[in-house]
Design a protein around this motif. Structure first.
Motif, PDB file in Angstrom:
ATOM      1  N   GLU A 243      58.869  31.434  74.125  1.00  0.00           N
ATOM      2  CA  GLU A 243      59.499  32.760  74.038  1.00  0.00           C
ATOM      3  C   GLU A 243      60.312  32.908  72.760  1.00  0.00           C
ATOM      4  O   GLU A 243      60.867  33.966  72.504  1.00  0.00           O
ATOM      5  CB  GLU A 243      60.421  32.969  75.245  1.00  0.00           C
ATOM      6  N   TYR A 245      61.597  33.925  69.408  1.00  0.00           N
ATOM      7  CA  TYR A 245      61.233  35.087  68.605  1.00  0.00           C
ATOM      8  C   TYR A 245      60.642  34.619  67.276  1.00  0.00           C
ATOM      9  O   TYR A 245      61.309  33.907  66.520  1.00  0.00           O
ATOM     10  CB  TYR A 245      62.489  35.938  68.374  1.00  0.00           C
ATOM     11  N   ASN A 380      59.872  52.056  67.618  1.00  0.00           N
ATOM     12  CA  ASN A 380      58.944  51.456  66.653  1.00  0.00           C
ATOM     13  C   ASN A 380      58.486  52.507  65.632  1.00  0.00           C
ATOM     14  O   ASN A 380      57.360  53.006  65.682  1.00  0.00           O
ATOM     15  CB  ASN A 380      57.746  50.800  67.330  1.00  0.00           C
ATOM     16  N   GLN A 417      65.370  44.608  68.040  1.00  0.00           N
ATOM     17  CA  GLN A 417      64.680  43.704  67.110  1.00  0.00           C
ATOM     18  C   GLN A 417      65.703  42.834  66.380  1.00  0.00           C
ATOM     19  O   GLN A 417      65.442  41.667  66.093  1.00  0.00           O
ATOM     20  CB  GLN A 417      63.925  44.567  66.100  1.00  0.00           C
ATOM     21  N   TYR A 422      70.636  41.371  73.449  1.00  0.00           N
ATOM     22  CA  TYR A 422      69.510  40.552  73.912  1.00  0.00           C
ATOM     23  C   TYR A 422      69.833  39.965  75.283  1.00  0.00           C
ATOM     24  O   TYR A 422      70.865  39.323  75.481  1.00  0.00           O
ATOM     25  CB  TYR A 422      69.179  39.406  72.933  1.00  0.00           C
ATOM     26  N   GLN A 426      64.557  39.546  78.816  1.00  0.00           N
ATOM     27  CA  GLN A 426      63.617  40.152  77.855  1.00  0.00           C
ATOM     28  C   GLN A 426      62.531  39.147  77.475  1.00  0.00           C
ATOM     29  O   GLN A 426      61.503  39.504  76.933  1.00  0.00           O
ATOM     30  CB  GLN A 426      64.352  40.597  76.583  1.00  0.00           C
ATOM     31  N   HIS A 427      62.781  37.880  77.718  1.00  0.00           N
ATOM     32  CA  HIS A 427      61.805  36.820  77.433  1.00  0.00           C
ATOM     33  C   HIS A 427      61.204  36.913  76.035  1.00  0.00           C
ATOM     34  O   HIS A 427      59.979  36.856  75.851  1.00  0.00           O
ATOM     35  CB  HIS A 427      60.696  36.819  78.494  1.00  0.00           C
ATOM     36  N   SER A 429      61.036  39.410  73.994  1.00  0.00           N
ATOM     37  CA  SER A 429      60.379  40.661  73.578  1.00  0.00           C
ATOM     38  C   SER A 429      61.400  41.773  73.376  1.00  0.00           C
ATOM     39  O   SER A 429      62.342  41.912  74.153  1.00  0.00           O
ATOM     40  CB  SER A 429      59.366  41.080  74.656  1.00  0.00           C
ATOM     41  N   SER A 431      60.228  44.962  73.102  1.00  0.00           N
ATOM     42  CA  SER A 431      59.489  46.196  73.399  1.00  0.00           C
ATOM     43  C   SER A 431      60.252  47.015  74.441  1.00  0.00           C
ATOM     44  O   SER A 431      61.051  46.473  75.212  1.00  0.00           O
ATOM     45  CB  SER A 431      58.093  45.869  73.923  1.00  0.00           C
ATOM     46  N   SER A 434      60.298  45.794  77.948  1.00  0.00           N
ATOM     47  CA  SER A 434      61.180  44.674  78.291  1.00  0.00           C
ATOM     48  C   SER A 434      62.634  45.102  78.291  1.00  0.00           C
ATOM     49  O   SER A 434      63.442  44.583  79.058  1.00  0.00           O
ATOM     50  CB  SER A 434      61.019  43.530  77.276  1.00  0.00           C
ATOM     51  N   GLU A 451      51.014  50.897  79.939  1.00  0.00           N
ATOM     52  CA  GLU A 451      51.192  50.604  78.511  1.00  0.00           C
ATOM     53  C   GLU A 451      50.205  51.420  77.672  1.00  0.00           C
ATOM     54  O   GLU A 451      49.239  51.994  78.190  1.00  0.00           O
ATOM     55  CB  GLU A 451      51.112  49.088  78.218  1.00  0.00           C
TER      56      GLU A 451
END
Ligand code: SF4
Length: 500
Positions: A243, A245, A380, A417, A422, A426-427, A429, A431, A434, A451
């Protein structure tokens, strides 16, 4: 991808290795073993993978138009022997053959196009839906050439025919311009020696009583994600080092050193700032919150704030004029506008209908509701901006207001990001799928469409496929709910940040 309609491994008494199984075996001997000894444990392709296969098939059909008079060798074949017989018989015609099947030394190959050249030679062509030649294509052709040469054919040249990424559709698709033909004969020859010894070893593996002991590794997703990952990777805990990042090779080094859990990563290991946060929250179980950074982010929002999300599809063969292969085509947007913090949002949306190019209507509707003031929040921004840029290029009459919208865009992905927030759940991610549950307790779990990839497949299915009206209307409703949740979810996230 195995386009072999007949299951060669199972329908014949003798053991054969087809090209697709050879490529599996090349990626991992364990996967090969399962393909022959415990096939039922290999999951079927999911809808996304199936769509890729289908797209490959459509591209293949288009390529055949370049060889008029070609023979579909196995169109009426019902069994393996018949494929071989038909192929052998068709050779004498000296015409292009599509998917002719030959065997040699227990290997079975069916090349996309076998093209007669000179007096008694042939070129082989593999048609790919990619926009370039990949390493795995060379191995693919080396296997095919090995079998065909072994079966007694004289193979002169090997080609990859792939999609030309610069092709722009104007009217009916022109296959001559849509494809690029790349001569890879030299590269294929250079690796052809590897085929026979590999095949021998593969047969030994297939005959093993038990699966070979092969550990997980980078090969699990190279060149393709292995269908057995769910099984082989299941021993990893939820907070594993994978996991990390942008962990890359570091994850593998840690696993080799016996470090499985994020929280157990020794302090001597060189971690990035964000990876260090991950180790901290794995140990504390509490989220990391940089309140100053989040406050700075919130300050950038100028009301009225428009929360905007696009859904797009892309196809190898462009559906409309002016499109290139794989170009993103926006077919839906959702926009929630809030006039002030905490105010009830007003919703605007667009979902294309019918089989026409959705972009002109998409643009008109977006222009009419996006206004010219206030922040535009997206999740994004790279994606949304790229879509807007392409739209401005294709429809220059809209370029002015698109520039204005782009200037107002603020990316809600950024604080996540950058790990300004955090949460361990969220493992790794950032996105929205998450972030939304950990900040708001809400999720996409109760939505039928969960999705973007699924949204795009469903849109294409109900508008370009053969579905009943009731089904079409039902899925359109699901699409509206999904895209709407993306923008409403952004409001919930911003409100959660404000509370922090
Ligand atoms: S998941 Fe990895 S180790 Fe398991 S079969 Fe696939 S490639 Fe081999």
């Amino acid at each position: 991808m195995d386009r072999t309609a007949l299951d060669i491994t199972a329908t014949t008494e003798r053991l054969y290795v087809s090209k697709s199984k050879f490529l599996w075996g090349h990626q991992c001997r364990k996967l090969l073993w399962y393909a022959y000894n415990a096939k039922d444990q290999i999951p079927e392709a999911d809808a996304g993978q199936q769509a890729i296969f289908d797209q490959g098939h459509e591209v293949g059909v288009l390529a055949k138009l370049l060889y008029p008079g070609g023979i579909e060798v196995c169109a009426d074949a019902t069994d393996f022997e018949q494929v071989l017989q038909n192929s052998l018989a068709a050779l004498n015609e000296r015409k292009p053959l599509f998917e002719a099947g030959f065997v040699y030394n227990g290997a079975f190959a069916r090349v996309d196009i076998l093209n007669p050249v000179g007096k008694n030679e042939f070129d082989i062509l593999e048609v790919k839906s990619s926009t370039g030649v990949k390493e795995v294509h060379l191995l693919d052709l080396a296997f095919q050439a090995f079998v065909y040469n072994g079966a007694g054919l004289k193979i002169l040249r090997c080609y990859v025919m792939h999609v030309n990424r610069d092709y722009v559709r104007r009217g009916p698709i022109d296959p001559k311009k849509f494809f690029k033909l790349v001569d890879v004969t030299r590269k294929v020859s250079a690796i052809s020696k590897e085929i026979e010894p590999q095949l021998d070893e593969m047969f030994s593996v297939i005959r093993l009583k038990q699966e070979p002991d092969i550990k997980i590794g980078p090969h699990c997703s190279d060149p393709y994600p292995c269908p057995l990952m769910g099984k082989c990777w299941s021993f990893l805990p939820a907070d594993s080092v994978f996991e990390l990042y942008y962990g890359g090779k570091k994850c593998w080094r840690l696993l080799q050193d016996g470090v499985v859990n994020l929280k157990d990563i020794p302090h001597g290991v060189d971690l990035t700032e964000r990876q260090t946060i991950q180790r901290e929250v794995a140990n504390s179980g509490k989220p990391h919150i940089d309140r100053k950074a989040l406050a700075r982010f919130l300050k950038r929002l100028k009301y009225p704030v428009s929360y905007l999300d696009f859904e797009t599809f892309n196809t190898a063969i462009p559906l409309f004029d002016g499109l290139k292969p794989y170009q993103q085509v926006p077919f839906q947007f959702s926009l929630h506008r809030q006039s002030a913090p905490g105010a009830a949002p007003e919703h605007h949306g667009f979902l294309a209908d019918g089989r026409v190019d959705p972009r002109p209507e998409f643009l008109n509707r977006l222009r009419d509701c996006i206004g010219d003031q206030g922040t535009v929040v997206v999740y994004n921004a790279t994606f949304e901006k790229a879509v807007l840029d392409k739209l401005a290029q294709a429809f220059p009459e809209h370029a002015g207001w698109i520039v204005n919208v782009k200037r107002r865009i603020v990316d809600l992905l950024k604080p996540f990001q950058n790990f300004s927030y955090y949460h361990p759940d969220q493992h790794g991610s950032a996105s929205i799928k998450s972030v939304l549950p950990v900040l708001t307790g809400r999720s996409y779990a109760d939505l039928e469409i969960q999705e973007g990839g699924q949204a795009s497949l469903e849109f294409l299915r109900i508008h370009f496929g053969d579905v009943l009206e009731a089904e079409r209307l039902k899925v359109r409703e699901q699409l509206e709910r999904y895209c709407g949740q993306d923008t409403e979810g952004m409001i919930w996230i911003v409100e959660a940040i404000q509370r922090l």
